[in-house]
Scaffold this active site. Sequence first.
Site, PDB file in Angstrom:
ATOM      1  N   HIS A 299       4.850  16.831 -18.738  1.00 11.02           N
ATOM      2  CA  HIS A 299       3.526  17.448 -18.676  1.00 11.02           C
ATOM      3  C   HIS A 299       2.503  16.764 -19.589  1.00 11.02           C
ATOM      4  CE1 HIS A 299       5.525  20.432 -16.345  1.00 11.02           C
ATOM      5  NE2 HIS A 299       4.502  21.265 -16.339  1.00 11.02           N
TER       6      HIS A 299
ATOM      7  N   HIS B  56       0.655  -0.986  18.760  1.00 11.10           N
ATOM      8  CA  HIS B  56       0.053  -0.258  17.640  1.00 11.10           C
ATOM      9  C   HIS B  56      -0.979  -1.079  16.872  1.00 11.10           C
ATOM     10  CE1 HIS B  56      -0.377   1.793  13.766  1.00 11.10           C
ATOM     11  NE2 HIS B  56      -0.117   0.623  13.229  1.00 11.10           N
TER      12      HIS B  56
HETATM   13  C1  LIG Z   1      -0.787   6.800   3.682  1.00 11.95           C
HETATM   14  C2  LIG Z   1      -0.553   5.656   4.592  1.00 11.95           C
HETATM   15  N1  LIG Z   1       0.657   5.101   4.656  1.00 11.95           N
HETATM   16  C3  LIG Z   1       0.867   4.035   5.450  1.00 11.95           C
HETATM   17  C4  LIG Z   1      -0.141   3.516   6.201  1.00 11.95           C
HETATM   18  C5  LIG Z   1       0.093   2.284   7.053  1.00 11.95           C
HETATM   19  N2  LIG Z   1       0.053   2.657   8.468  1.00 11.95           N
HETATM   20  C6  LIG Z   1      -1.028   2.468   9.224  1.00 11.95           C
HETATM   21  S1  LIG Z   1      -0.857   3.005  10.777  1.00 11.95           S
HETATM   22  C7  LIG Z   1       0.748   3.480  10.475  1.00 11.95           C
HETATM   23  C8  LIG Z   1       1.584   4.093  11.548  1.00 11.95           C
HETATM   24  C9  LIG Z   1       0.830   5.150  12.206  1.00 11.95           C
HETATM   25  O1  LIG Z   1       1.477   5.649  13.292  1.00 11.95           O
HETATM   26  P1  LIG Z   1       0.708   6.686  14.175  1.00 11.95           P
HETATM   27  O2  LIG Z   1      -0.069   7.582  13.323  1.00 11.95           O
HETATM   28  O3  LIG Z   1       1.685   7.293  15.086  1.00 11.95           O
HETATM   29  O4  LIG Z   1      -0.352   5.811  14.951  1.00 11.95           O
HETATM   30  P2  LIG Z   1      -0.129   5.051  16.344  1.00 11.95           P
HETATM   31  O5  LIG Z   1       0.729   3.884  16.058  1.00 11.95           O
HETATM   32  O6  LIG Z   1       0.491   5.996  17.247  1.00 11.95           O
HETATM   33  O7  LIG Z   1      -1.500   4.643  16.700  1.00 11.95           O
HETATM   34  C10 LIG Z   1       1.094   3.223   9.162  1.00 11.95           C
HETATM   35  C11 LIG Z   1       2.400   3.517   8.588  1.00 11.95           C
HETATM   36  C12 LIG Z   1      -1.395   4.136   6.110  1.00 11.95           C
HETATM   37  N3  LIG Z   1      -2.456   3.698   6.779  1.00 11.95           N
HETATM   38  N4  LIG Z   1      -1.569   5.215   5.322  1.00 11.95           N
END
Ligand SMILES: Cc1ncc(C[n+]2csc(CCOP(=O)(O)OP(=O)(O)O)c2C)c(N)n1
Length: 687
Positions: free
Chosen positions: A491, A278
């Site tokens: 509020h 990832h």
């Molecule tokens: C709102 C938000 N929360 C947390 C993150 C941190 N973050 C970046 S990628 C990710 C996981 C994403 O998983 P996925 O969308 O399945 O991507 P893949 O690993 O499959 O490429 C997280 C939690 C973020 N970028 N945005």
Amino acid sequence: MNNDDARDLLAINTIRTLAMDAVQKANSGHPGAPMAMAPVVYDLWQRHLRFDPNDPIWPNRDRFVLSAGHGSMLLYAMLHLAGVKAVNPKYETLGQLAVSLDDIKQFRQLDSKTPGHPEYRWTSGVETTTGPLGQGAANSVGMAIASKWMAAYFNRPDFPMFSFDAYALLGDGCMMEGVAHEAASLAGHLKLDNLCWIYDSNRITIEGSTALAFSDDVATRFRGYGWEVVDVADANNLVAVDAAYEKAKATKGKPTLIIVQSHIGYGAPNKQDTKAAHGEPLGEEEIRLTKKFYGWPEDAKFLVPEGVHEAFGAGVGARGAKLRAEWMALFDAYKKKYPAEGEALDRMQHRQLPVGWDKGIPEFPADPKGLAGRDASAKVLNVVAQNIPWLIGGSADLAPSTKTLLTFDGASTFQAGSWGGRNFHFGVREHAMGAVLNGLSLCKVRPYGSGFLIFSDYGKPAIRLGAIMEIPVIYVFTHDSIGVGEDGPTHQPVEQLVSLRSTPGLVTIRPADANEVAEAWRVLLQFRHAPACLILTRQALPTLDRAKYAPASGLAKGAYVLADPPDGVPEVLLLATGSEVYLCAAAHEQLAQEGIKSRVVSMPSWEIFESQPKEYRDAVLPPAVTARVSVEQASIFGWERYVGSAGRMIGMKTFGASAPIKDLQKKFGFDPGNVVAAAKEQLARKA
Ligand SMILES: Cc1ncc(C[n+]2csc(CCOP(=O)(O)OP(=O)(O)O)c2C)c(N)n1
Ligand SMILES: [Mg+2]
């Protein structure tokens, strides 16, 4: 495998290996999603997307949004390989590439065109800034809405000026985020058949398998929202992928979700299908093994084989160039046949206002009873919206309270099938509203959204991204303080103003009376590169007598001297915004009767004031006058900047209380007597 397949695979593996190499060289980034989704994005761009790399801002282009912004190398590789050209801030296409191979080698480095997450305005061809998951998907709903609205407004028989589609690529993370739920629900309701989301279902996020936290039946959920759902069992099956896009384009009356089963880090022998693919470099050895699997030269780095650029040129390039040329010719004919609409389209695309946009903005007569900020705003909005046809917007179910409904003839409701309506009903979805407004603004209409100031927190991530992108979205936030009264602490906004003021690039304006409200609209409508929040009262405020006090046009400088002693030499400064300005004016009169010389400064916008020259700021707040009192029904946080460490701040230190407004004002000290006492205290301190 036929020739086409081989050419496709060569291009797809180029995307994959560029992503792997860039992340490795940067020693940070996310290779897994680009490796997995390269075929899916490649097929979209090569065979479907109506996009001209030579003019990436052509108004009727299809939009592609990488909502899974961490997969930025996928987008950068596409921009590079498709030969997308850079555009400058004056909307002129430059000769050079938006993303060169050198930029890719400088992935995530200072000042490169390839920052960690895609940034609108910084890298041409990036349609919106993404990274906070779910936002891009919700932006794409705004883009699809913009296409429908602009088609309704500009299209004429034989002149289909607008017909573009919006595509967004989402990961598991985007799918889990609330903002995407809200936006999908709205898109289904609106039957946006020009919208297609592509879901990279690899069942992996940062912590590992999605089984840890995610058991949704996504297909059923989206069908429930009113979407068409298409399954693609294998991201590498270009025939199935292509058929899914055909299906999306052919589907009428609803948006389409394409659920693609993919393998994160596809081809990496030890990392595929694991969280390790990832968000970290694969490592040199794993890269070598992966390249071997692809049939790639194992030691080649940043390799773009001969023929790959040309293949993109013959695909997306040729199709886009033809479509754009046809559109430009159509636009020339349109301007001749419909000169007014042609000019409007041009102005809108350049974020300019129509001639006469401020015609008829009302001036409000002095009135001790006055009117609420929200009511004054309704009057002004309903005038300027008649002058600016593409000023469109609505509320997250609070229009009767925020008074943002356009009530003039012809301002109908935007719904599926009545796409030309200018009143939007976002439903109780503040977060999606903000993201949709961003998407609308990115397509150059002028959007506004409204709600209670307290719920700005619900949309804050989108507000923040609007500020990062420097797009002129307008927010009307009413019920701006404990002045809401009986609804109580849940509020009553306290820390929201501070939060908005502390957001770089965002301009907040909290006007003191009806005439300041009119000036606030006049000022914020002229913004081309800044979002604005107009902060308004629920309760009536006296309309100040501008024959006695300084004109409200002072608002354009952010803060101005409203009232002064006759000799213009004050002993004490009373600083306030919004509903507290008239309290200070009353205190000023009382002090004058006692022979104390005070100055009232109305400070509706700190941000605008801060952008004035030092001479002006010092003239309004003379450094020599250190006896200072600030009065604002909000957190006192930040007022030290203006009253100094020894100044007195009358403000909120708790969340308020549920009671009639008069009782609250007394309890929390917002009455002229208290301001007078504070002023005297300040003078006593000095003496
Ligand atoms: C709102 C938000 N929360 C947390 C993150 C941190 N973050 C970046 S990628 C990710 C996981 C994403 O998983 P996925 O969308 O399945 O991507 P893949 O690993 O499959 O490429 C997280 C939690 C973020 N970028 N945005
Ligand atoms: Mg995933």
